[in-house]
Design an enzyme around this catalytic site. Structure first.
Site, PDB file in Angstrom:
ATOM      1  N   THR A   1       0.870  -1.179   0.000  1.00 21.34           N
ATOM      2  CA  THR A   1       0.000   0.000   0.000  1.00 21.34           C
ATOM      3  C   THR A   1       0.911   1.234   0.000  1.00 21.34           C
ATOM      4  O   THR A   1       2.133   1.106  -0.034  1.00 21.34           O
ATOM      5  CB  THR A   1      -0.875   0.063   1.271  1.00 21.34           C
TER       6      THR A   1
ATOM      7  N   SER B   1      -2.617   1.596   9.553  1.00 26.38           N
ATOM      8  CA  SER B   1      -2.067   1.929  10.869  1.00 26.38           C
ATOM      9  C   SER B   1      -2.232   3.389  11.303  1.00 26.38           C
ATOM     10  O   SER B   1      -1.818   3.737  12.409  1.00 26.38           O
ATOM     11  CB  SER B   1      -0.573   1.575  10.897  1.00 26.38           C
TER      12      SER B   1
ATOM     13  N   THR C   1      -8.941  -4.577   6.221  1.00 20.42           N
ATOM     14  CA  THR C   1      -7.587  -5.132   6.409  1.00 20.42           C
ATOM     15  C   THR C   1      -7.387  -5.648   7.835  1.00 20.42           C
ATOM     16  O   THR C   1      -6.932  -6.780   8.034  1.00 20.42           O
ATOM     17  CB  THR C   1      -6.524  -4.065   6.065  1.00 20.42           C
TER      18      THR C   1
ATOM     19  N   THR D   1      -1.586  -2.882  19.415  1.00 22.23           N
ATOM     20  CA  THR D   1      -1.284  -1.524  19.877  1.00 22.23           C
ATOM     21  C   THR D   1      -1.850  -1.254  21.266  1.00 22.23           C
ATOM     22  O   THR D   1      -2.852  -1.857  21.667  1.00 22.23           O
ATOM     23  CB  THR D   1      -1.898  -0.515  18.873  1.00 22.23           C
ATOM     24  N   ASP D   2      -1.253  -0.299  21.955  1.00 23.61           N
ATOM     25  CA  ASP D   2      -1.792   0.107  23.269  1.00 23.61           C
ATOM     26  C   ASP D   2      -3.102   0.896  23.110  1.00 23.61           C
ATOM     27  O   ASP D   2      -3.837   1.092  24.069  1.00 23.61           O
ATOM     28  CB  ASP D   2      -0.766   0.938  24.058  1.00 23.61           C
ATOM     29  N   GLU D   3      -3.401   1.347  21.881  1.00 26.96           N
ATOM     30  CA  GLU D   3      -4.611   2.169  21.687  1.00 26.96           C
ATOM     31  C   GLU D   3      -5.892   1.389  21.955  1.00 26.96           C
ATOM     32  O   GLU D   3      -6.949   2.001  22.138  1.00 26.96           O
ATOM     33  CB  GLU D   3      -4.642   2.748  20.267  1.00 26.96           C
TER      34      GLU D   3
ATOM     35  N   TYR E   1      -9.497   3.107  13.983  1.00 33.62           N
ATOM     36  CA  TYR E   1      -8.264   2.301  13.961  1.00 33.62           C
ATOM     37  C   TYR E   1      -8.172   1.409  15.195  1.00 33.62           C
ATOM     38  O   TYR E   1      -8.011   0.191  15.091  1.00 33.62           O
ATOM     39  CB  TYR E   1      -7.025   3.215  13.882  1.00 33.62           C
TER      40      TYR E   1
ATOM     41  N   LYS F   1      -8.278  -2.736  15.647  1.00 35.81           N
ATOM     42  CA  LYS F   1      -7.201  -3.528  16.258  1.00 35.81           C
ATOM     43  C   LYS F   1      -7.738  -4.309  17.460  1.00 35.81           C
ATOM     44  O   LYS F   1      -7.362  -5.459  17.677  1.00 35.81           O
ATOM     45  CB  LYS F   1      -6.033  -2.631  16.686  1.00 35.81           C
TER      46      LYS F   1
HETATM   47  P1  NAD Z   1       2.785   0.763   8.426  1.00 34.61           P
HETATM   48  O1  NAD Z   1       1.533   1.444   7.999  1.00 34.61           O
HETATM   49  O2  NAD Z   1       4.091   1.460   8.314  1.00 34.61           O
HETATM   50  O3  NAD Z   1       2.943  -0.597   7.583  1.00 34.61           O
HETATM   51  C1  NAD Z   1       1.875  -1.463   7.325  1.00 34.61           C
HETATM   52  C2  NAD Z   1       2.316  -2.447   6.240  1.00 34.61           C
HETATM   53  O4  NAD Z   1       1.213  -3.338   6.001  1.00 34.61           O
HETATM   54  C3  NAD Z   1       2.650  -1.779   4.907  1.00 34.61           C
HETATM   55  O5  NAD Z   1       3.832  -2.328   4.373  1.00 34.61           O
HETATM   56  C4  NAD Z   1       1.458  -2.109   4.030  1.00 34.61           C
HETATM   57  O6  NAD Z   1       1.784  -2.216   2.642  1.00 34.61           O
HETATM   58  C5  NAD Z   1       1.022  -3.459   4.599  1.00 34.61           C
HETATM   59  N1  NAD Z   1      -0.398  -3.723   4.358  1.00 34.61           N
HETATM   60  C6  NAD Z   1      -1.455  -2.901   4.614  1.00 34.61           C
HETATM   61  N2  NAD Z   1      -2.603  -3.469   4.237  1.00 34.61           N
HETATM   62  C7  NAD Z   1      -2.275  -4.698   3.744  1.00 34.61           C
HETATM   63  C8  NAD Z   1      -3.021  -5.768   3.206  1.00 34.61           C
HETATM   64  N3  NAD Z   1      -4.365  -5.698   3.078  1.00 34.61           N
HETATM   65  N4  NAD Z   1      -2.387  -6.895   2.810  1.00 34.61           N
HETATM   66  C9  NAD Z   1      -1.030  -6.979   2.927  1.00 34.61           C
HETATM   67  N5  NAD Z   1      -0.260  -5.995   3.401  1.00 34.61           N
HETATM   68  C10 NAD Z   1      -0.871  -4.861   3.807  1.00 34.61           C
HETATM   69  O7  NAD Z   1       2.500   0.250   9.879  1.00 34.61           O
HETATM   70  P2  NAD Z   1       3.478   0.143  11.154  1.00 34.61           P
HETATM   71  O8  NAD Z   1       3.497   1.436  11.848  1.00 34.61           O
HETATM   72  O9  NAD Z   1       4.736  -0.499  10.736  1.00 34.61           O
HETATM   73  O10 NAD Z   1       2.633  -0.859  12.059  1.00 34.61           O
HETATM   74  C11 NAD Z   1       2.779  -2.267  11.896  1.00 34.61           C
HETATM   75  C12 NAD Z   1       1.884  -2.979  12.878  1.00 34.61           C
HETATM   76  O11 NAD Z   1       2.223  -2.609  14.207  1.00 34.61           O
HETATM   77  C13 NAD Z   1       0.397  -2.638  12.734  1.00 34.61           C
HETATM   78  O12 NAD Z   1      -0.344  -3.803  12.946  1.00 34.61           O
HETATM   79  C14 NAD Z   1       0.132  -1.609  13.820  1.00 34.61           C
HETATM   80  O13 NAD Z   1      -1.193  -1.669  14.242  1.00 34.61           O
HETATM   81  C15 NAD Z   1       1.095  -2.090  14.888  1.00 34.61           C
HETATM   82  N6  NAD Z   1       1.585  -1.037  15.803  1.00 34.61           N
HETATM   83  C16 NAD Z   1       2.133   0.112  15.309  1.00 34.61           C
HETATM   84  C17 NAD Z   1       2.655   1.067  16.189  1.00 34.61           C
HETATM   85  C18 NAD Z   1       3.294   2.349  15.698  1.00 34.61           C
HETATM   86  O14 NAD Z   1       3.595   3.215  16.520  1.00 34.61           O
HETATM   87  N7  NAD Z   1       3.519   2.528  14.417  1.00 34.61           N
HETATM   88  C19 NAD Z   1       2.583   0.836  17.565  1.00 34.61           C
HETATM   89  C20 NAD Z   1       1.998  -0.338  18.031  1.00 34.61           C
HETATM   90  C21 NAD Z   1       1.529  -1.283  17.127  1.00 34.61           C
HETATM   91  O1  DAU Z   2       0.104   4.032  20.458  1.00 34.76           O
HETATM   92  C1  DAU Z   2       0.437   3.228  19.362  1.00 34.76           C
HETATM   93  C2  DAU Z   2      -0.072   3.873  18.098  1.00 34.76           C
HETATM   94  O2  DAU Z   2       0.752   5.007  17.870  1.00 34.76           O
HETATM   95  C3  DAU Z   2      -0.042   2.946  16.887  1.00 34.76           C
HETATM   96  O3  DAU Z   2      -0.927   1.869  17.110  1.00 34.76           O
HETATM   97  C4  DAU Z   2      -0.446   3.696  15.620  1.00 34.76           C
HETATM   98  O4  DAU Z   2      -0.310   2.841  14.497  1.00 34.76           O
HETATM   99  C5  DAU Z   2       0.460   4.887  15.468  1.00 34.76           C
HETATM  100  O5  DAU Z   2       0.034   5.648  14.347  1.00 34.76           O
HETATM  101  C6  DAU Z   2       0.456   5.761  16.725  1.00 34.76           C
HETATM  102  O6  DAU Z   2      -0.812   6.433  16.887  1.00 34.76           O
HETATM  103  P1  DAU Z   2      -0.917   7.982  17.295  1.00 34.76           P
HETATM  104  O7  DAU Z   2      -2.215   8.489  16.819  1.00 34.76           O
HETATM  105  O8  DAU Z   2      -0.570   8.186  18.724  1.00 34.76           O
HETATM  106  O9  DAU Z   2       0.306   8.550  16.409  1.00 34.76           O
HETATM  107  P2  DAU Z   2       0.475   9.869  15.535  1.00 34.76           P
HETATM  108  O10 DAU Z   2       1.906   9.958  15.134  1.00 34.76           O
HETATM  109  O11 DAU Z   2      -0.560   9.975  14.460  1.00 34.76           O
HETATM  110  O12 DAU Z   2       0.171  11.026  16.589  1.00 34.76           O
HETATM  111  C7  DAU Z   2       0.934  11.160  17.766  1.00 34.76           C
HETATM  112  C8  DAU Z   2       0.348  12.335  18.551  1.00 34.76           C
HETATM  113  O13 DAU Z   2       0.625  13.550  17.818  1.00 34.76           O
HETATM  114  C9  DAU Z   2      -1.149  12.276  18.696  1.00 34.76           C
HETATM  115  O14 DAU Z   2      -1.523  12.822  19.970  1.00 34.76           O
HETATM  116  C10 DAU Z   2      -1.680  13.187  17.595  1.00 34.76           C
HETATM  117  C11 DAU Z   2      -0.583  14.231  17.472  1.00 34.76           C
HETATM  118  N1  DAU Z   2      -0.405  14.778  16.107  1.00 34.76           N
HETATM  119  C12 DAU Z   2      -0.225  13.919  15.074  1.00 34.76           C
HETATM  120  C13 DAU Z   2      -0.081  14.383  13.791  1.00 34.76           C
HETATM  121  C14 DAU Z   2       0.102  13.422  12.632  1.00 34.76           C
HETATM  122  C15 DAU Z   2      -0.396  16.166  15.896  1.00 34.76           C
HETATM  123  O15 DAU Z   2      -0.528  16.934  16.855  1.00 34.76           O
HETATM  124  N2  DAU Z   2      -0.244  16.607  14.628  1.00 34.76           N
HETATM  125  C16 DAU Z   2      -0.099  15.799  13.549  1.00 34.76           C
HETATM  126  O16 DAU Z   2       0.024  16.281  12.403  1.00 34.76           O
END
Ligand code: NAD
Ligand code: DAU
Length: 347
Positions: free
Chosen positions: A36, A85, A100, A130-132, A155, A159
């Site tokens: 994606t 995500s 998804t 995720t902790d969310e 989201y 999850k």
């Molecule tokens: P990301 O969005 O960077 O990557 C997601 C990946 O999944 C991408 O490579 C995308 O191409 C693939 N994907 C999406 N839909 C798909 C589908 N239908 N089939 C196959 N592949 C698909 O996400 P991330 O931040 O690396 O998060 C990875 C995992 O960890 C997620 O499950 C997210 O919920 C979890 N997580 C993320 C965070 C964070 O802070 N980013 C924290 C806690 C948990």
């Molecule tokens: O807690 C784990 C989660 O953390 C993961 O499960 C998610 O995949 C990941 O996206 C992340 O979620 P958040 O919503 O916390 O992350 P984000 O980076 O989008 O935002 C972090 C904080 O910053 C949140 O309070 C919103 C704020 N924010 C975010 C953006 C993108 C802003 O103030 N301005 C912005 O433009």
């Protein structure tokens, strides 16, 4: 051992794939990703020719495709990260998240279950969550593994739902599983829709830094390499049917984090002190914005001996250096679809 890692071309997934491919030469790692907007094979250039690595392009919501690859490869274990995500995108298009994150997870669970016909010795379905799912905290308290689920965004609801299905497959069909619920990750290769890389990119381009609401929202931040190490540990040593919280013991109010980021960026770019802070703009809040996430990660620390290996200042500094050294990557991923997304989200 054949391990299917889903979402391995994404941010966290690419760090997990790299760690497993480089550490476990006797495992074969299959990376399944539909590529994606968030998936990028450039993230894995350094290991793409490794003999224990195979990339499979495919969508986890495509049931017949998923059933076929399980018939062909019969994976011993799945580490499932593929997901939509980003919270803001889930507010704009919730159904994509159900497809998804919920249906895709169900399709994988079914394929895994049907492949092994209840002979699950040494098999594992690992769900990366995720902790969310726990919802929002007030000023006090921490999420533990027994905190009730109370998701607030499409989201986090998707999850939470997928976590419930994983547990239900454990109870109903004896599918061996573990779930980890992690806090906010940051680091190399994160798509610049999330706070830290978006703000790094905007500082580089001299664009406004859009802080939602009053900026007093709090998150716990963990360096992505430490998350990958925790996943490795839980995969090998975690107890079946258990949940582990993973966090950085590192809470920051958004506005304080943004000010620190501005300071580090000015220093590294040689800009006059205070120039990036001038780009901060308080903008319309995110609907349903969770006030505070904070993780009690003592279970994984005490039972499995995991703890973060870098301080936030070190991790953030490494992260900024990576983006400064990889401006081509940053420019490529912020052209095309990203521009439309940005217009819609911020203008
Ligand atoms: P990301 O969005 O960077 O990557 C997601 C990946 O999944 C991408 O490579 C995308 O191409 C693939 N994907 C999406 N839909 C798909 C589908 N239908 N089939 C196959 N592949 C698909 O996400 P991330 O931040 O690396 O998060 C990875 C995992 O960890 C997620 O499950 C997210 O919920 C979890 N997580 C993320 C965070 C964070 O802070 N980013 C924290 C806690 C948990
Ligand atoms: O807690 C784990 C989660 O953390 C993961 O499960 C998610 O995949 C990941 O996206 C992340 O979620 P958040 O919503 O916390 O992350 P984000 O980076 O989008 O935002 C972090 C904080 O910053 C949140 O309070 C919103 C704020 N924010 C975010 C953006 C993108 C802003 O103030 N301005 C912005 O433009």
């Amino acid at each position: 051992m054949k391990i299917l890692i889903t979402g391995g071309a994404g941010f966290i997934g690419s760090h997990v794939v790299r760690l497993f491919v480089n550490t476990y030469k006797d495992y074969h790692i299959y990376n399944l990703d539909s590529l994606t907007y968030a998936g990028n094979l450039e993230n894995l250039k350094d290991i793409e020719h490794a003999s224990n690595y195979t990339f499979i392009k495919g969508d986890i919501t495509d049931e017949s495709f998923i059933n076929n690859i399980f018939k062909t490869h019969c994976f011993d274990s799945v580490i499932h990260l593929a997901a939509e995500s980003h919270v803001d995108r889930s507010i704009a298009d919730p159904l994509a998240f159900v497809k998804t994150n919920v249906i895709g997870t169900m399709i994988l669970l079914n394929a895994f279950k049907d492949c092994w016909h209840s002979n699950f010795d040494n098999k594992l379905f690992y769900h990366v969550s995720t902790d969310e799912v726990y919802g929002s905290l007030g000023e006090q308290g921490l999420f533990t593994e027994t905190t009730s689920y109370d998701p607030n965004s499409p989201y986090s609801a998707s999850k939470a739902s997928s976590d419930h299905f994983v547990r239900a497959y454990g109870e109903t069909y004896s599918v061996p599983y573990v779930i980890t619920n992690c806090s906010n990750n940051y680091g190399q290769n994160q798509f610049p829709e999330k706070l830290i890389p978006l703000f790094i990119n905007n500082i580089l381009k001299g664009k406004e830094l859009p802080v939602y609401g009053d900026g007093n929202y709090t998150r716990d931040w963990l360096y992505v390499v430490d998350h990958a190490k925790a996943i490795d540990l839980v995969f090998h040593k975690g107890k079946i049917s258990e949940t582990y919280n993973i966090g950085g013991f590192n809470e920051w109010k958004n506005i304080d984090l943004v000010k620190l980021l501005c300071k580090l960026m000015d220093k590294k770019l040689g800009n006059p002190h205070g120039s990036s802070i001038g780009l901060i703009a308080y903008v319309k809040d995110r609907p349903g914005h969770d006030l505070r996430y904070a993780i009690d990660a003592n279970k994984i620390k005490n039972e499995l001996g995991w703890q973060p290996s870098v301080t936030f200042e070190e991790g953030l500094s490494n992260t900024i250096d990576w983006y400064l050294d990889n401006t081509e990557w940053l420019n490529r991923v912020t052209s095309g679809e990203y521009q439309l997304y940005y217009q819609k989200q911020y203008n």
